[in-house]
Design an enzyme around this catalytic site. Structure first.
Site, PDB file in Angstrom:
ATOM      1  N   GLY A  50       0.771  -1.244   0.000  1.00  0.00           N
ATOM      2  CA  GLY A  50       0.000   0.000   0.000  1.00  0.00           C
ATOM      3  C   GLY A  50       0.799   1.290   0.000  1.00  0.00           C
ATOM      4  O   GLY A  50       0.362   2.292  -0.556  1.00  0.00           O
ATOM      5  N   ASP A 105       0.982   3.444   4.376  1.00  0.00           N
ATOM      6  CA  ASP A 105      -0.127   4.129   3.718  1.00  0.00           C
ATOM      7  C   ASP A 105      -1.173   4.539   4.740  1.00  0.00           C
ATOM      8  O   ASP A 105      -1.638   5.670   4.761  1.00  0.00           O
ATOM      9  CB  ASP A 105      -0.759   3.237   2.631  1.00  0.00           C
ATOM     10  CG  ASP A 105      -1.113   1.843   3.123  1.00  0.00           C
ATOM     11  OD1 ASP A 105      -0.731   1.475   4.257  1.00  0.00           O
ATOM     12  OD2 ASP A 105      -1.761   1.096   2.372  1.00  0.00           O
ATOM     13  N   ASP A 108      -4.718   1.406  10.605  1.00  0.00           N
ATOM     14  CA  ASP A 108      -6.118   1.123  10.933  1.00  0.00           C
ATOM     15  C   ASP A 108      -6.151   0.628  12.386  1.00  0.00           C
ATOM     16  O   ASP A 108      -6.133   1.430  13.304  1.00  0.00           O
ATOM     17  CB  ASP A 108      -6.636   0.092   9.914  1.00  0.00           C
ATOM     18  CG  ASP A 108      -8.125  -0.154  10.002  1.00  0.00           C
ATOM     19  OD1 ASP A 108      -8.736   0.237  11.006  1.00  0.00           O
ATOM     20  OD2 ASP A 108      -8.696  -0.736   9.069  1.00  0.00           O
ATOM     21  N   SER A 109      -6.118  -0.675  12.604  1.00  0.00           N
ATOM     22  CA  SER A 109      -6.050  -1.178  13.988  1.00  0.00           C
ATOM     23  C   SER A 109      -4.672  -0.919  14.587  1.00  0.00           C
ATOM     24  O   SER A 109      -4.516  -0.849  15.808  1.00  0.00           O
ATOM     25  CB  SER A 109      -6.331  -2.686  14.002  1.00  0.00           C
ATOM     26  OG  SER A 109      -5.267  -3.377  13.374  1.00  0.00           O
ATOM     27  N   GLY A 110      -3.654  -0.833  13.736  1.00  0.00           N
ATOM     28  CA  GLY A 110      -2.273  -0.678  14.219  1.00  0.00           C
ATOM     29  C   GLY A 110      -1.621  -2.011  14.556  1.00  0.00           C
ATOM     30  O   GLY A 110      -0.470  -2.046  14.984  1.00  0.00           O
ATOM     31  N   THR A 112      -0.628  -4.558  12.611  1.00  0.00           N
ATOM     32  CA  THR A 112       0.504  -4.928  11.747  1.00  0.00           C
ATOM     33  C   THR A 112       1.750  -4.161  12.192  1.00  0.00           C
ATOM     34  O   THR A 112       2.836  -4.730  12.328  1.00  0.00           O
ATOM     35  CB  THR A 112       0.196  -4.579  10.273  1.00  0.00           C
ATOM     36  OG1 THR A 112      -1.098  -5.082   9.956  1.00  0.00           O
ATOM     37  CG2 THR A 112       1.225  -5.157   9.334  1.00  0.00           C
TER      38      THR A 112
HETATM   39  P1  IMP Z   1      -3.839  -2.483  10.440  1.00  0.00           P
HETATM   40  O1  IMP Z   1      -2.935  -3.598  10.884  1.00  0.00           O
HETATM   41  O2  IMP Z   1      -5.280  -2.752  10.814  1.00  0.00           O
HETATM   42  O3  IMP Z   1      -3.380  -1.133  10.969  1.00  0.00           O
HETATM   43  O4  IMP Z   1      -3.816  -2.408   8.852  1.00  0.00           O
HETATM   44  C1  IMP Z   1      -2.767  -2.958   8.116  1.00  0.00           C
HETATM   45  C2  IMP Z   1      -2.772  -2.541   6.666  1.00  0.00           C
HETATM   46  O5  IMP Z   1      -4.022  -2.854   6.068  1.00  0.00           O
HETATM   47  C3  IMP Z   1      -2.573  -1.075   6.394  1.00  0.00           C
HETATM   48  O6  IMP Z   1      -1.241  -0.669   6.449  1.00  0.00           O
HETATM   49  C4  IMP Z   1      -3.103  -0.988   4.973  1.00  0.00           C
HETATM   50  O7  IMP Z   1      -2.108  -1.360   4.045  1.00  0.00           O
HETATM   51  C5  IMP Z   1      -4.265  -1.951   5.015  1.00  0.00           C
HETATM   52  N1  IMP Z   1      -5.499  -1.181   5.262  1.00  0.00           N
HETATM   53  C6  IMP Z   1      -6.038  -0.821   6.448  1.00  0.00           C
HETATM   54  N2  IMP Z   1      -7.160  -0.077   6.275  1.00  0.00           N
HETATM   55  C7  IMP Z   1      -7.309   0.041   4.917  1.00  0.00           C
HETATM   56  C8  IMP Z   1      -8.280   0.725   4.089  1.00  0.00           C
HETATM   57  O8  IMP Z   1      -9.239   1.389   4.529  1.00  0.00           O
HETATM   58  N3  IMP Z   1      -8.083   0.593   2.743  1.00  0.00           N
HETATM   59  C9  IMP Z   1      -7.051  -0.096   2.187  1.00  0.00           C
HETATM   60  N4  IMP Z   1      -6.127  -0.728   2.936  1.00  0.00           N
HETATM   61  C10 IMP Z   1      -6.256  -0.656   4.283  1.00  0.00           C
HETATM   62 MG    MG Z   2      -0.033  -0.608   4.611  1.00  0.00          MG
END
Ligand code: IMP
Ligand code: MG
Length: 179
Positions: A50, A105, A108-110, A112
Site C-alpha cells: 500500500g 499508507d 487502521d487497527s495498528g 501490523t
Molecule cells: P492495520 O494492521 O489494521 O493497521 O492495517 C494494516 C494494513 O491494512 C494497512 O497498512 C493498509 O495497508 C491496510 N489497510 C487498512 N485499512 C485500509 C483501508 O481502509 N483501505 C485499504 N487498505 C487498508
Molecule cells: Mg499498509
C-alpha cells in the site's frame, strides 16, 4: 479514470482527498522529516504494498541522506479473536544503531505495525519512528510512535493512492472512501 464518485461491486465511494490535497500533505510531511533528521542519515522502510505510491512521492522530496528498504506483511483474520500476522518480505538490513523511519499508507487497527515494531526493537535501532499518510484514530488499538501523520480520517474503507480493494484500484490518483 478519475471521478467524483465511484461505484465498485455495489459499493459507493466518494472522493476523500484529491490529488492536490494529497500533494500538499506530502510536501508538509517531507518538510517535517527534512527538519527532524537534519544532519543525520535515515533508513526508510516502506511497508508493501500500500505505501509504495506515497513513499515514491515523499522520498523524492527528501533532502536528508537516506536509503530505502521494503517489507511486506500479510494479516489473516480467520476465526480467532486476534488476527495472525505473517512476514512475507523480511527486512534485509541490520537496523542496529540506525535511524529507522517506517513509511505506511494507513494505520487502521495498528496491529501490523505493532507486530513489526516488536521485531525491530530487539535489534536496537538508534531511533524508530513511523510516517503514515492516513490514520484512523477511532480504529487504532495500539500505542505507536506516530511521529508524522498526513491526515486523520473516519473509519470507512479507503482506496487509491496505493491502497487497494482486493488488489485493485491502487493506481487511482485521488483517495476515495466508502460511503
Ligand atoms: P492495520 O494492521 O489494521 O493497521 O492495517 C494494516 C494494513 O491494512 C494497512 O497498512 C493498509 O495497508 C491496510 N489497510 C487498512 N485499512 C485500509 C483501508 O481502509 N483501505 C485499504 N487498505 C487498508
Ligand atoms: Mg499498509
Amino acid at each position: 479514470m478519475e471521478y467524483e464518485n465511484l461505484k465498485i461491486k455495489g459499493f459507493e465511494f466518494k472522493i476523500l482527498m484529491d490529488e492536490a490535497q494529497i500533494q500538499a500533505q506530502v510536501e508538509r510531511l517531507a518538510d517535517e522529516i527534512n527538519d527532524y533528521y537534519e544532519g543525520r542519515s535515515v533508513s526508510i522502510v516502506v511497508v508493501l504494498k500500500g505505501a509504495y505510491v506515497f513513499a515514491a512521492d515523499l522520498c523524492r522530496l527528501l533532502k536528508v541522506n537516506h536509503e530505502i528498504h521494503f517489507v511486506k506483511f500479510t494479516s489473516y483474520d480467520g476465526f480467532s479473536a486476534k488476527p495472525t500476522i505473517k512476514c512475507d518480505v523480511p527486512l534485509e538490513i541490520d537496523v542496529e544503531g540506525k535511524n529507522i523511519l517506517i513509511i505506511e499508507d494507513i494505520i487502521d487497527s495498528g496491529n501490523t505495525m505493532a507486530y513489526f515494531l516488536d521485531s525491530l526493537k530487539v535489534d536496537k535501532p538508534n531511533s524508530l519512528d513511523i510516517c503514515s499518510f492516513l490514520l484512523k484514530p477511532k480504529a487504532i488499538q495500539q500505542k505507536l510512535p506516530l511521529k508524522f501523520v498526513g491526515c486523520e480520517i473516519d473509519n470507512g474503507f479507503v482506496i487509491g493512492y496505493g491502497m487497494d480493494f482486493n488488489e485493485e484500484f491502487r493506481s487511482l490518483k485521488h483517495i476515495y472512501q466508502k460511503i
